[in-house]
Design an enzyme around this catalytic site. Structure first.
Site, PDB file in Angstrom:
ATOM      1  N   HIS A   1       3.429   7.497   8.077  1.00 56.94           N
ATOM      2  CA  HIS A   1       2.805   7.260   6.761  1.00 56.94           C
ATOM      3  C   HIS A   1       1.463   7.933   6.574  1.00 56.94           C
ATOM      4  O   HIS A   1       0.917   7.954   5.474  1.00 56.94           O
ATOM      5  CB  HIS A   1       2.669   5.761   6.504  1.00 56.94           C
ATOM      6  CG  HIS A   1       1.392   5.159   7.025  1.00 56.94           C
ATOM      7  ND1 HIS A   1       1.006   5.266   8.334  1.00 56.94           N
ATOM      8  CD2 HIS A   1       0.425   4.455   6.404  1.00 56.94           C
ATOM      9  CE1 HIS A   1      -0.155   4.641   8.491  1.00 56.94           C
ATOM     10  NE2 HIS A   1      -0.525   4.141   7.349  1.00 56.94           N
ATOM     11  N   GLY A   2       0.862   8.463   7.630  1.00 52.88           N
ATOM     12  CA  GLY A   2      -0.462   9.062   7.457  1.00 52.88           C
ATOM     13  C   GLY A   2      -0.990   9.547   8.784  1.00 52.88           C
ATOM     14  O   GLY A   2      -0.240   9.652   9.748  1.00 52.88           O
TER      15      GLY A   2
ATOM     16  N   HIS B   1      -3.479   7.040  -3.456  1.00 56.33           N
ATOM     17  CA  HIS B   1      -3.205   6.149  -2.321  1.00 56.33           C
ATOM     18  C   HIS B   1      -3.909   4.823  -2.571  1.00 56.33           C
ATOM     19  O   HIS B   1      -5.141   4.749  -2.550  1.00 56.33           O
ATOM     20  CB  HIS B   1      -3.727   6.798  -1.020  1.00 56.33           C
ATOM     21  CG  HIS B   1      -3.549   5.928   0.189  1.00 56.33           C
ATOM     22  ND1 HIS B   1      -4.469   5.843   1.198  1.00 56.33           N
ATOM     23  CD2 HIS B   1      -2.546   5.103   0.546  1.00 56.33           C
ATOM     24  CE1 HIS B   1      -4.040   5.005   2.132  1.00 56.33           C
ATOM     25  NE2 HIS B   1      -2.886   4.539   1.758  1.00 56.33           N
TER      26      HIS B   1
ATOM     27  N   GLY C   1      -2.842  13.148   4.534  1.00 57.80           N
ATOM     28  CA  GLY C   1      -3.719  13.357   5.689  1.00 57.80           C
ATOM     29  C   GLY C   1      -5.001  12.583   5.481  1.00 57.80           C
ATOM     30  O   GLY C   1      -5.138  11.832   4.520  1.00 57.80           O
ATOM     31  N   SER C   2      -5.962  12.762   6.371  1.00 54.28           N
ATOM     32  CA  SER C   2      -7.255  12.124   6.166  1.00 54.28           C
ATOM     33  C   SER C   2      -8.021  12.942   5.123  1.00 54.28           C
ATOM     34  O   SER C   2      -7.602  14.042   4.763  1.00 54.28           O
ATOM     35  CB  SER C   2      -8.018  12.078   7.477  1.00 54.28           C
ATOM     36  OG  SER C   2      -8.025  13.353   8.067  1.00 54.28           O
TER      37      SER C   2
ATOM     38  N   GLU D   1      -6.635  12.192  -4.791  1.00 56.23           N
ATOM     39  CA  GLU D   1      -6.943  13.580  -4.421  1.00 56.23           C
ATOM     40  C   GLU D   1      -6.269  14.550  -5.372  1.00 56.23           C
ATOM     41  O   GLU D   1      -5.093  14.388  -5.706  1.00 56.23           O
ATOM     42  CB  GLU D   1      -6.440  13.884  -2.997  1.00 56.23           C
ATOM     43  CG  GLU D   1      -7.470  13.626  -1.934  1.00 56.23           C
ATOM     44  CD  GLU D   1      -7.077  14.156  -0.547  1.00 56.23           C
ATOM     45  OE1 GLU D   1      -7.814  13.850   0.389  1.00 56.23           O
ATOM     46  OE2 GLU D   1      -6.061  14.851  -0.404  1.00 56.23           O
TER      47      GLU D   1
ATOM     48  N   HIS E   1      -8.484   4.118   0.650  1.00 51.65           N
ATOM     49  CA  HIS E   1      -7.788   4.467  -0.597  1.00 51.65           C
ATOM     50  C   HIS E   1      -8.463   5.655  -1.287  1.00 51.65           C
ATOM     51  O   HIS E   1      -9.680   5.798  -1.236  1.00 51.65           O
ATOM     52  CB  HIS E   1      -7.743   3.257  -1.538  1.00 51.65           C
ATOM     53  CG  HIS E   1      -6.882   2.161  -0.989  1.00 51.65           C
ATOM     54  ND1 HIS E   1      -6.996   0.855  -1.366  1.00 51.65           N
ATOM     55  CD2 HIS E   1      -5.890   2.194  -0.066  1.00 51.65           C
ATOM     56  CE1 HIS E   1      -6.108   0.133  -0.710  1.00 51.65           C
ATOM     57  NE2 HIS E   1      -5.434   0.919   0.098  1.00 51.65           N
TER      58      HIS E   1
ATOM     59  N   CYS F   1       0.913  -1.135   0.000  1.00 56.20           N
ATOM     60  CA  CYS F   1       0.000   0.000   0.000  1.00 56.20           C
ATOM     61  C   CYS F   1       0.958   1.192   0.000  1.00 56.20           C
ATOM     62  O   CYS F   1       2.002   1.148   0.660  1.00 56.20           O
ATOM     63  CB  CYS F   1      -0.838  -0.020   1.271  1.00 56.20           C
ATOM     64  SG  CYS F   1      -2.058   1.286   1.301  1.00 56.20           S
TER      65      CYS F   1
END
Lengths: 133, 464
Positions: free
Chosen positions: B387-388, B222, B362-363, B194, B191, B86
């Site tokens: 990673h996030g 992603h 980010g989210s 964006e 996933h 991923c």
């Protein structure tokens, strides 16, 4: 109650119930499908048969549910009914269901995990599984 | 800031977590326990490490990093995760916000229609057995050879988008069947694709090297190895369980199942996992190609380059210096991004002067960051970073708290347009269910694991 969902930070944790192991496994199928769409709305248009043997009850549950994810990924099949026979960690299942694209989908499942997996066999049987989403 | 988890019980090394006080309060006890479990595995070198976005996972926590000695160590599918490789790809464009602002909705809709996302959608690429094996061996190179993208894309992927020791023959027919129709598909869950704008440049020099400019349009993908990778993980978890019952019986949780390095099954998993990783790189690459097509149609002058493509669920054989000695180690990064420093031989020539780009999304609806790896990351955590954002709220709780329609409206008020294959996906991935990405980045920078190059803000989101 056939199954219920419990709180889990990243994914889905469910408990499925039955009068015996077979029925608990059958309800685990419904709990799994219900992550993808409302299981009660899924028609029984397609029939699939599965046979699996594993070394333990836990690995049998893991392999069996993984088979459902396999059918979803490869044939877009989701099951709304399961008739199962289990003997000496060998499982035979007849699944009835439909193509997932006929329904409003609410989620995907990546994998079955052993996280918090439990099989409790008392008067009633409970199986607990966490699915990775 | 670093917190040390002192040795206790079976722990062979200390645990080290890169968190500030604010983030530490939100970490589950089970996640800390999983760091201790990592530390008890055979042949672990240095520390059992977790990043600032850590949360509970299967086997390793998400955000876990562990390196193992190539002779006395082990390899574990639970240290890589179900979604092998991923990762994140970032494309830069020659467009600016002004160029596209009137066509944002068309752009998001066209991407949504062009790239299969969500459950039950097939790729329009139907691979033969032979072609699938080539994808598994060659990764991004296969795609470029077949007319998708270009050589420059290859040079700007981690490991050039191909782990060379991959063996398709160790990937089961089941895993191949799951992946066959999924090359170039986004998937569901967290996933996303964006469309973002470069909101702020923090490091001018590195930004210039990476081709980033203020107000420029960039696109972030992603996704991972889809059903193929998930099946590889499940297959080997089960194989290890059946082959080493004596190891399993002593583990605190079965998802931590490991194979000692040097055994056949360890080698088989490593080469199958590498093949799945190649599939994932190729998957993101095909989506990048489709994105270029969509942009080209709406904006004929558009040119898009791969800034970088990083894996954040992977195990790799890497050379690291430990106590002044160079050693080959199997480094597991599960929800952690490689963050190599300047002049490292593994990073692209044109970035050598500054270091490897580290892409941290980010989210949904919040900022994402481009950072650059440091020497400190090499010394402290085998060249790794966060990673996030990392989840803090369960999906069940998220659905109760956030209504998808309201989340979408709220985002639209901020000029962020979302298109998702499922409403549920929107509420489950609402910004409020994640840790504050700015805090995660702050902790990374405080620990000197990576430095911020640029901050990106989303305005178009495609979700599975």
């Amino acid at each position: 109650m056939r199954f219920k969902y419990l709180d889990h930070t990243a994914d889905v944790k469910f408990q499925a119930y039955g009068k015996d192991l077979t029925e608990a496994f059958e309800n685990a199928v419904l709990a799994t499908t219900n992550v993808i769409t409302d299981v009660d709305k899924v028609k029984k248009e397609i029939i699939k048969e599965i046979a699996i043997s594993s070394k333990t009850k836990e690995s049998l549950l893991f392999d069996f549910l993984n088979e459902l994810i396999f059918l979803l990924d490869t044939e877009h099949f989701i099951a709304s009914e399961a008739k199962i026979k289990i003997k000496n960690n060998e499982l035979k299942a007849v699944l009835k269901g439909d193509n997932c694209n006929n329904y409003k989908m609410t989620g995907d499942i990546k994998a079955v995990t052993y996280n918090f997996m439990e099989i409790k066999e008392d008067e009633e049987v409970m199986v607990q599984v966490v699915l990775d989403l | 800031m670093e917190h040390i988890i002192k040795k206790e019980g079976d722990m062979k090394v200390e645990g080290k977590i890169f968190l500030n006080e604010k983030l530490l309060k939100k970490v589950e006890d089970d996640a800390i326990q999983q760091v201790k479990n990592m530390a008890s595995l055979p042949g672990i070198v240095g520390n059992a490490i977790a990043m600032s976005d850590m949360h509970v996972g299967y086997g390793f926590p998400i955000g876990g990093v562990a390196a193992f000695d190539e002779k006395t160590g082990c390899i574990t599918p639970g240290g890589v995760g179900f979604d092998i490789n991923c990762g994140v790809r970032l494309l830069t464009s020659n467009l600016f916000y002004e160029d596209i602002k009137l066509k944002i909705k068309n752009l998001v809709s066209d991407i949504f229609n062009k790239i299969p996302c969500g459950v039950g959608r097939n790729s329009d690429i139907n691979l033969t057995d032979e072609q699938l094996d080539q994808v598994l061996s060659e990764g991004v190179s296969w795609a470029v050879r077949n007319g998708y993208g270009n050589e420059d894309d290859i040079l700007h992927c981690e490991s050039n988008g191909q782990i060379k020791n991959a063996k398709p023959s160790n990937v089961s027919p089941k895993a191949k069947a799951r992946g066959r129709k999924q090359l170039g598909t986004l998937g569901a869950g967290n996933h996303f694709i964006e469309i973002q704008i470069v909101d702020e440049i923090v490091d001018e020099k590195a930004a210039k090297m990476f081709g980033l400019k203020k107000d420029q349009i960039v696109v972030m993908i992603h996704s991972g190895s889809r059903g193929l990778g998930h099946q590889v993980c499940s297959d080997y978890l089960r194989k290890i369980e059946d082959e080493f019952p004596e190891i399993i019986s002593k583990l605190p949780e079965k998802d931590l199942a490991y194979a000692p390095l040097g055994t056949k099954i360890a080698e088989d998993y490593f080469t199958a996992m590498s093949a799945a990783a190649n599939f994932a790189w190729c998957n993101r690459h095909i989506m990048a190609h489709r994105l270029r097509e969509v942009f080209k149609k709406l904006f004929p002058e558009s040119e898009m380059k791969t800034l970088y493509d990083v894996a954040h669920n992977i195990a790799k054989l890497e050379e690291h210096e430990v106590d002044g000695e160079k050693r080959n180690l199997y480094v597991h990064r599960k929800g952690a991004t490689r963050a190599f420093p300047k002049n490292h031989p593994e990073i692209p020539e044109d970035y050598k002067e500054v270091g490897q780009p580290v892409l941290i999304p980010g989210s949904m609806g919040t900022a994402s960051y481009v950072l650059v790896g440091t020497n400190e990351a090499m010394k402290k955590c085998f060249g790794s970073s966060a990673h996030g954002a990392g989840r803090v709220m369960s999906r069940t709780a998220a659905k109760k708290q956030f209504k998808a329609e309201e989340v979408t409206k709220e985002l639209e008020k901020q000029n962020i347009f979302v298109k998702s294959a499922s409403w549920k996906g929107v509420s489950e991935e609402a910004p409020g269910v994640y840790k504050d990405i700015d805090e995660v980045i702050k902790a990374v920078v405080e620990a000197k694991l990576a430095n911020v190059v640029a901050k990106l803000k989303p305005f178009g989101v495609v979700k599975g």
